[in-house]
Design a protein around this motif. Structure first.
Motif, PDB file in Angstrom:
ATOM      1  N   CYS A 180      22.982   8.529  32.841  1.00  0.00           N
ATOM      2  CA  CYS A 180      22.846   9.967  33.122  1.00  0.00           C
ATOM      3  C   CYS A 180      21.662  10.551  32.356  1.00  0.00           C
ATOM      4  O   CYS A 180      20.877  11.330  32.903  1.00  0.00           O
ATOM      5  N   ASP A 181      21.523  10.183  31.094  1.00  0.00           N
ATOM      6  CA  ASP A 181      20.392  10.656  30.284  1.00  0.00           C
ATOM      7  C   ASP A 181      19.068  10.217  30.903  1.00  0.00           C
ATOM      8  O   ASP A 181      18.113  10.993  30.959  1.00  0.00           O
ATOM      9  N   ALA A 182      19.012   8.980  31.357  1.00  0.00           N
ATOM     10  CA  ALA A 182      17.780   8.473  31.985  1.00  0.00           C
ATOM     11  C   ALA A 182      17.479   9.217  33.278  1.00  0.00           C
ATOM     12  O   ALA A 182      16.321   9.542  33.569  1.00  0.00           O
ATOM     13  N   MET A 183      18.512   9.511  34.077  1.00  0.00           N
ATOM     14  CA  MET A 183      18.311  10.249  35.320  1.00  0.00           C
ATOM     15  C   MET A 183      17.834  11.664  35.021  1.00  0.00           C
ATOM     16  O   MET A 183      16.922  12.166  35.694  1.00  0.00           O
ATOM     17  N   LEU A 184      18.404  12.319  34.018  1.00  0.00           N
ATOM     18  CA  LEU A 184      17.946  13.659  33.660  1.00  0.00           C
ATOM     19  C   LEU A 184      16.481  13.620  33.250  1.00  0.00           C
ATOM     20  O   LEU A 184      15.687  14.459  33.693  1.00  0.00           O
ATOM     21  N   LYS A 185      16.108  12.658  32.448  1.00  0.00           N
ATOM     22  CA  LYS A 185      14.705  12.513  32.032  1.00  0.00           C
ATOM     23  C   LYS A 185      13.805  12.347  33.253  1.00  0.00           C
ATOM     24  O   LYS A 185      12.751  12.952  33.346  1.00  0.00           O
ATOM     25  N   HIS A 186      14.230  11.549  34.204  1.00  0.00           N
ATOM     26  CA  HIS A 186      13.456  11.341  35.434  1.00  0.00           C
ATOM     27  C   HIS A 186      13.360  12.643  36.242  1.00  0.00           C
ATOM     28  O   HIS A 186      12.288  13.002  36.731  1.00  0.00           O
ATOM     29  N   LEU A 187      14.473  13.358  36.368  1.00  0.00           N
ATOM     30  CA  LEU A 187      14.504  14.574  37.167  1.00  0.00           C
ATOM     31  C   LEU A 187      13.636  15.694  36.608  1.00  0.00           C
ATOM     32  O   LEU A 187      13.005  16.431  37.354  1.00  0.00           O
ATOM     33  N   VAL A 188      13.609  15.827  35.285  1.00  0.00           N
ATOM     34  CA  VAL A 188      12.830  16.908  34.675  1.00  0.00           C
ATOM     35  C   VAL A 188      11.383  16.487  34.439  1.00  0.00           C
ATOM     36  O   VAL A 188      10.561  17.309  34.042  1.00  0.00           O
ATOM     37  N   GLY A 189      11.077  15.202  34.672  1.00  0.00           N
ATOM     38  CA  GLY A 189       9.697  14.735  34.637  1.00  0.00           C
ATOM     39  C   GLY A 189       9.076  14.603  33.273  1.00  0.00           C
ATOM     40  O   GLY A 189       7.869  14.672  33.127  1.00  0.00           O
ATOM     41  N   ASP A 190       9.874  14.395  32.230  1.00  0.00           N
ATOM     42  CA  ASP A 190       9.318  14.199  30.871  1.00  0.00           C
ATOM     43  C   ASP A 190       9.004  12.753  30.622  1.00  0.00           C
ATOM     44  O   ASP A 190       9.669  11.865  30.880  1.00  0.00           O
TER      45      ASP A 190
END
Length: 96
Positions: free
Chosen positions: A86-96
């Protein structure tokens, strides 16, 4: 890949999951206009959620009425693996 993600600096600001439904194994967290959920599936039959045993992680935008999207790799063997995904997906989604 998950073992590498576990050590990345963004894990310091990880999603904070809380039990979403009393009496059920469902946790949720929100961040950056996205909602994440982790559910525990015990078996294909019997009480509780049905499916391949393990922790299923999913996400969806907080707004817009879209359904949840299962995160690749689900079901995971442990809650920690699902949380890292989930943390990795959030990082991908917000583009950081």
């Amino acid at each position: 890949m998950l073992s590498i993600l576990r050590d990345l600096p963004y894990r310091m600001a990880a999603l904070q999951f809380e039990r979403a439904v009393e009496g059920m194994e469902v946790w949720s967290a929100n961040s950056d206009d996205y909602s994440f959920a982790i559910s525990f599936f015990k078996s294909f039959t019997g009480p509780g959620f049905h499916g391949k045993p393990g922790y299923v992680a999913s996400w969806r935008p907080l707004y817009g009425g879209r359904g949840a999207i299962k995160i690749t790799g689900s079901p995971f063997k442990s809650f920690e693996e699902a949380e890292v995904a989930c943390d990795a997906m959030l990082k991908h989604l917000v583009g950081d």
